[in-house]
Structures are given as C-alpha cells and as structure tokens.
Design a protein around this motif. Structure first.
Motif, PDB file in Angstrom:
ATOM      1  N   ALA A   1       0.826  -1.207   0.000  1.00  0.00           N
ATOM      2  CA  ALA A   1       0.000   0.000   0.000  1.00  0.00           C
ATOM      3  C   ALA A   1       0.862   1.260   0.000  1.00  0.00           C
ATOM      4  N   MET A   2       1.883   1.305   0.824  1.00  0.00           N
ATOM      5  CA  MET A   2       2.758   2.476   0.871  1.00  0.00           C
ATOM      6  C   MET A   2       3.391   2.725  -0.496  1.00  0.00           C
ATOM      7  N   LEU A   3       3.911   1.682  -1.110  1.00  0.00           N
ATOM      8  CA  LEU A   3       4.586   1.825  -2.404  1.00  0.00           C
ATOM      9  C   LEU A   3       3.618   2.271  -3.490  1.00  0.00           C
ATOM     10  N   ALA A   4       2.399   1.744  -3.455  1.00  0.00           N
ATOM     11  CA  ALA A   4       1.392   2.133  -4.438  1.00  0.00           C
ATOM     12  C   ALA A   4       1.022   3.606  -4.294  1.00  0.00           C
ATOM     13  N   LEU A   5       0.831   4.056  -3.072  1.00  0.00           N
ATOM     14  CA  LEU A   5       0.468   5.451  -2.831  1.00  0.00           C
ATOM     15  C   LEU A   5       1.597   6.394  -3.224  1.00  0.00           C
ATOM     16  N   HIS A   6       2.852   5.955  -3.028  1.00  0.00           N
ATOM     17  CA  HIS A   6       3.986   6.774  -3.468  1.00  0.00           C
ATOM     18  C   HIS A   6       3.962   6.958  -4.985  1.00  0.00           C
ATOM     19  N   ARG A   7       3.544   5.929  -5.709  1.00  0.00           N
ATOM     20  CA  ARG A   7       3.468   6.037  -7.177  1.00  0.00           C
ATOM     21  C   ARG A   7       2.427   7.067  -7.593  1.00  0.00           C
ATOM     22  N   ILE A   8       1.281   7.015  -6.943  1.00  0.00           N
ATOM     23  CA  ILE A   8       0.183   7.921  -7.283  1.00  0.00           C
ATOM     24  C   ILE A   8       0.483   9.349  -6.841  1.00  0.00           C
ATOM     25  N   GLY A   9       1.180   9.479  -5.719  1.00  0.00           N
ATOM     26  CA  GLY A   9       1.353  10.784  -5.087  1.00  0.00           C
ATOM     27  C   GLY A   9       0.303  11.055  -4.042  1.00  0.00           C
ATOM     28  N   ALA A  10      -0.531  10.033  -3.758  1.00  0.00           N
ATOM     29  CA  ALA A  10      -1.422  10.128  -2.606  1.00  0.00           C
ATOM     30  C   ALA A  10      -0.574  10.039  -1.346  1.00  0.00           C
ATOM     31  N   VAL A  11      -1.101  10.541  -0.241  1.00  0.00           N
ATOM     32  CA  VAL A  11      -0.301  10.710   0.978  1.00  0.00           C
ATOM     33  C   VAL A  11      -0.767   9.725   2.046  1.00  0.00           C
ATOM     34  N   PRO A  12       0.010   8.650   2.289  1.00  0.00           N
ATOM     35  CA  PRO A  12      -0.386   7.704   3.334  1.00  0.00           C
ATOM     36  C   PRO A  12      -0.201   8.285   4.723  1.00  0.00           C
ATOM     37  N   ILE A  13      -1.082   7.854   5.636  1.00  0.00           N
ATOM     38  CA  ILE A  13      -0.982   8.221   7.051  1.00  0.00           C
ATOM     39  C   ILE A  13      -0.957   6.917   7.846  1.00  0.00           C
ATOM     40  N   PRO A  14       0.238   6.338   8.079  1.00  0.00           N
ATOM     41  CA  PRO A  14       0.313   5.102   8.869  1.00  0.00           C
ATOM     42  C   PRO A  14      -0.250   5.334  10.265  1.00  0.00           C
ATOM     43  N   SER A  15      -1.117   4.424  10.700  1.00  0.00           N
ATOM     44  CA  SER A  15      -1.839   4.632  11.962  1.00  0.00           C
ATOM     45  C   SER A  15      -1.884   3.335  12.755  1.00  0.00           C
ATOM     46  N   PRO A  16      -1.829   3.409  14.080  1.00  0.00           N
ATOM     47  CA  PRO A  16      -1.798   2.202  14.916  1.00  0.00           C
ATOM     48  C   PRO A  16      -3.159   1.539  15.020  1.00  0.00           C
ATOM     49  N   SER A  17      -3.128   0.240  15.231  1.00  0.00           N
ATOM     50  CA  SER A  17      -4.364  -0.549  15.293  1.00  0.00           C
ATOM     51  C   SER A  17      -5.151  -0.312  16.576  1.00  0.00           C
ATOM     52  N   LEU A  18      -4.553   0.382  17.550  1.00  0.00           N
ATOM     53  CA  LEU A  18      -5.234   0.630  18.827  1.00  0.00           C
ATOM     54  C   LEU A  18      -6.164   1.835  18.774  1.00  0.00           C
ATOM     55  N   LEU A  19      -6.251   2.515  17.640  1.00  0.00           N
ATOM     56  CA  LEU A  19      -7.131   3.678  17.549  1.00  0.00           C
ATOM     57  C   LEU A  19      -8.579   3.287  17.840  1.00  0.00           C
ATOM     58  N   THR A  20      -9.239   4.119  18.607  1.00  0.00           N
ATOM     59  CA  THR A  20     -10.653   3.895  18.919  1.00  0.00           C
ATOM     60  C   THR A  20     -11.532   4.527  17.840  1.00  0.00           C
ATOM     61  N   GLU A  21     -12.833   4.287  17.935  1.00  0.00           N
ATOM     62  CA  GLU A  21     -13.786   4.937  17.030  1.00  0.00           C
ATOM     63  C   GLU A  21     -13.626   6.461  17.095  1.00  0.00           C
TER      64      GLU A  21
END
Length: 552
Positions: free
Chosen positions: A95-115
């Motif tokens: 996913a990171m590599l694909a978004l870098h190709r497009i120029g979309a901006v990934p926001i890596p986020s932890p799995s502990l995030l609540t609603e």
C-alpha cells in the motif's frame, strides 16, 4: 548505493555527504531499480500463523503497480490523504509503495485507535480513504457516519465486507501489473506521508514529510544499523508509527539488506523473540530499550545468537546496566541513536565509535546541530542546552534532508518550533569533552529542585539497574520547601512486592549510583506506566495526576 567505509567519527563527519537525486521518488527510483532483478529477496515475513514466507522485489513491484492502477481507477489522485491501519503484514508495504506512485499521501496509523480517534483524525486531516484490517472495519464504520469526506474504503483480510467497502484481493485483480513513471510523477518536494505525532499532550500534530525523506534513511540503515548487502535485519516496531520506516522499509532496501518482519498480534514474549533471532539467523537488530530490558532478564546463553553482529536502540534512553548485561551475554554493544517523528536520525553512535552507555552519540553528518540555552544562544560544553537544527532555506524542509516540512495545516504550530533559523526539538542534552551528547529529557520533563536541575533519565537509569525494577518514570511533584521533589513511578519485577523497606532500599541504591540529591523522595508502585501508542512514557500524564494529589 555503494557504502563508504570510515575509520573514525571525524572521517565520517568530514567526508560523508548525502546527495538526493532530483525529483526523487522511492517507488520509481529504488524499488523499480531493485526489481530489475525480480527474483532478488526483499523480505522474510513470519506471520501470526507461524508461517515463514519470502517475498521478492519483483513481487512488490507487481503488487504495488496493480494497487496503484486500481486505486486511480476508483478516483484516487495525487494529494489525497489515505489512512493505513494495518498490522505488520505484507500489504502495508504494498500500500505504501502504491500510494507513493500515485502521489497520494499515506498516514500510517496504529491498530489501537478507537472509534473516536478515527473520527477525529479523519476529519482533522481531511482523509479521503482508509485501507485497514478487517478487525478495524467495525470501528471505522461506527465513525464513518460523521466522516463525510471518506470515499475509498478497502478491507484487508476477513470474510465479506460492509456496504461501501471493497476487499483488498478484489481491488488488486482490477489493477494492471505495470505502472510507468508519468511525466508529472510525484517526487522531490511533493508531500510523501504524514505521521501523527505521539501525542503525549493534547491532540497529535500531523507531521508532513516530502519525497526526499526516504533517501535520508540510507544513513540510518547503512551506517547506524551497519547493513551490508544480504544482511537480514529486524527492527521491532509497529507499522503505525515512524520507527517502522526508520527500520523496516526505505533505508534497509537501499542498503541492500533483507527486511525481516515478525507479525505478532498479541502480547510481546521475550523468549519468542530470542528464538526467532536464533532460528532465522538474523544479522542485525534494533529495538527500543524496554525490549532489551526484558531480553536481558532471559537466559541469553540458551539461544544461539552467533549470527547477530550489530545491535541498535532508539525511542527512549538505554540504561547502562542493560547495555552491560547485553554485552556480557552476547559480546555485542548496543549502539544508541536519536531522532524524532519530525526528523530522521540526528545523533547516533556508529560502529567506528566507542559506545558510551547512556550517551546518544554524536551528530550525524548533514544535521548542523547547536545546543541553545533559554536565551537562544549556544551553551558551553558541559551545560544543558536544547537540540536545535540549523535550517538553510525558508520553505519545505528548509534545505535539511530528513527534516519535516510542516505540521500539516497548522502554520502557527510550525512557526512555534521553526524559530530564527533553527528547528527547536524540545529535547535537552549536554555535550561532554569528546563531543558525545547525553540526553536529559524533554524541556518539560526537567525537574527543578532546591536550585538543581535534574534530568529524569539519570534517576530512571539508576533505578532500573536494581533487580527489582522493570520500568521507572521519574517526574517532579510540588514540594513546599524544594519547589519540586523527585518522584519515581515504578513497575516491579514479578517476584517483588511493594514495601517501605523496598522504598528505602531503592532510595539508597540511587544514592550510591548518582548524586545523592537526585534520589526519589517519593516512590509509587504501579502495574504499568502510561504510554503513547508508540511506547513512549507519558510523563505529562503522570505529572497531571500528581499535581492533583500533591497540591491538595
């Protein structure tokens, strides 16, 4: 890239220079070049099912191209912000590599995030897409009704998907396996990714890096991790925070190494990690000090660690007792490093330097560092000062490779740390006669007691050197005579119980290791310390609670 060899820090500082290619984009300029040998090993992945799988650069090129094409066909474009909530699974890298190709901006986020976390971050960051675990989908769905900007929703793994979602495998099958570099390809100063800062106080800030950021991690991998082509490297970090791309992504592949990923989902078990290092013949290893503290409590002689040749640590400060215990058992020192979400590696100890336990090392070439006092002027050696980075331009990352561009959409917060030509880190250190830096703590963490300024780390290090103590957080509490008194919040080992005798024993133990005035006059025992999602101790939270208790 060809790694240079250096004989000393002085040689390194004088002759090492990182030149970032024009319009650099990691996916096109590194991954695609590596994939010219499509069968070359890129990653060894140990899944939660215990299965060991190998992935090549050819695999990552094909999969990232397929995903990029498929996402673009669904309307994703350059500049779109996409939250990734994925475990240590292969899909994260794709996913990171694909978004870098497009120029979309990934926001890596932890799995502990609540609603609540998801809702706030999606709206705060104007996020338009989410790619997440099936186990996270329910939380996203609960937040989604209040997130009108969400358009693209992709579920990884699991059976079925809610309305409005697509499954990862189905998306990939729609994508063509080639993605040539377009004329207007993203790169250089274009936005690359956003990290939410740890958020030890208040709402986390959005730390924006541009496309030059991955290149600066070559130094991290080749010289701090000391990677050589063919090395198998493990950095023990979650994909939801910055240390992941420090240690298991950009620089490691640029240095020619194989990334080892252990995708464990439950509680960290030290003995399992040691067995994995032994069974997989890992050559280099990086983990936070807390992990080393647990490892040295195991019988290290019971594991074959002979393939391990270089060890590093960052994130918090390493206690010298742990350093010595690890070196005695393995024969290997632990090389410390320092940086922030806003930077890459700024200060470190390298293999051509003699490591000093508890010192973070010396400045990395390319970072022009000054230690400034409260008056904004450089301090003499031996005196505490704030780590500040000289900037060279008035825009973007200010001409410093690896320095963040801005706190996204928050110019006031950016201006608050980029002042008078310097980026102010908020971290205090002092420099010894050999140029090594010694970390004291965040500016807000320093304790002022009876005219003395006491850094929490030195006291924490002394406490952790006692067999009873697993972890310690040192803060200042209000004191009518001293202004502040030193307080230690302590997690004990499983065979110890809190008692007045143990409190006195720990206080006397600190007095024998450091200056007596630094000993904790208040000690509190807890089952666990409050920490950020990235594992850093929330001293601010402890201080807040203490102010209520000790001001009453």
């Amino acid at each position: 890239m060809k790694k240079q060899e250096f004989t000393s820090y002085e040689d390194f500082a004088a002759n090492y220079k990182l030149e970032v290619p024009e319009n650099f984009n990691f996916s096109f300029d590194v991954l695609d070049k590596l994939a010219e040998d499509p069968g070359r090993l890129a990653m060894v992945h140990l899944g939660p099912d215990g299965e060991r799988r190998e992935y090549t650069f050819g695999y990552f090129k094909e999969q990232s191209c397929r995903l990029a094409n498929a996402l673009e066909s669904r309307g994703m474009k350059k500049g779109d912000r996409v939250m990734l909530i994925l475990y240590r699974r292969v899909e994260f890298w794709t996913a990171m590599l694909a978004l870098h190709r497009i120029g979309a901006v990934p926001i890596p986020s932890p799995s502990l995030l609540t609603e609540k976390d998801i809702r706030e971050r999606v709206n705060y960051a104007n996020i338009t897409g989410i790619i997440c675990e099936d186990s996270i989908v329910e939380r996203v769905e609960a937040a989604r009704k209040d997130c009108p900007g969400l358009r693209t929703l992709v579920q990884v793994d699991g059976q079925g998907a809610p309305e409005g979602w697509e499954r990862w495998d189905a998306v990939l099958t729609d994508g063509y396996m080639d993605y040539p570099r377009p004329e207007n390809a993203p790169g250089g100063d274009d936005p690359l990714l956003i990290f939410f800062s740890s958020g030890t106080t208040g709402m986390p800030k959005m730390v924006l890096h541009n496309h030059t950021y991955p290149f600066s991690h070559y130094t991290t991998a080749a010289y701090w991790h000391d990677l050589e082509p063919g090395d198998v490297h493990l950095t023990l970090s979650d994909t939801g925070w910055g240390k992941c791309v420090w240690g298991k992504f950009y620089g490691q592949w640029m240095a020619g190494a194989v990334i080892f990923v252990w995708d464990f989902r439950g509680k960290f078990v030290p003995s399992e990690l040691l067995q994995i290092i032994a069974d997989n013949k890992l050559t280099t290893f990086c983990a936070p000090p807390t992990v080393y503290r647990f490892l040295v409590r195991e019988d290290l002689k019971g594991y074959n660690l002979s393939h391990l040749r270089h060890c590093t640590t960052a994130g918090e400060l390493l206690n010298d007792s742990v350093f010595h215990a690890w070196r005695e058992a393995t024969g290997l020192p632990i090389y410390e490093g320092y940086g922030q979400t806003e930077t890459t590696l700024q200060v470190a100890t390298f293999k051509f330097m003699e490591p000093k336990p508890s010192s973070i090392g010396r400045p990395v070439p390319g970072w022009e560092i000054a230690l400034l006092g409260d008056d904004g002027q450089p301090v003499p050696r031996g005196e505490e000062g704030e780590i500040c980075i000289k900037m060279h331009t008035e825009h973007g990352n200010n001409g410093v490779h690896g320095l963040f561009d801005s706190y996204m959409d928050e110019p006031e917060k950016t201006a608050g740390v980029k002042v008078n030509g310097y980026y102010h880190t908020g971290d205090k250190v002092w420099e010894d006669e050999e140029g090594y830096f010694w970390f004291m703590g965040r500016t807000d963490d320093l304790i002022k007691s009876s005219g003395y300024r006491i850094g929490p780390f030195e006291v924490e290090s002394a406490l952790v050197s006692h067999d009873a103590v697993v972890e310690a957080a040192v803060t200042g509490v209000p004191d009518p005579v001293r202004g502040q008194a030193v307080k230690a919040t302590i997690v004990l080992g499983p065979t110890y119980e809190p008692s007045e005798d143990l409190i006195k024993e720990l206080q006397n133990h600190v007095k024998t290791i450091t200056a007596p005035y630094k000993y904790p006059r208040v000690i509190e025992f807890v089952d666990e310390l409050p920490k950020t999602i990235s594992g850093k101790i929330k001293r601010a939270e402890i201080r807040t609670e203490d102010s209520k208790k000790y001001s009453a």
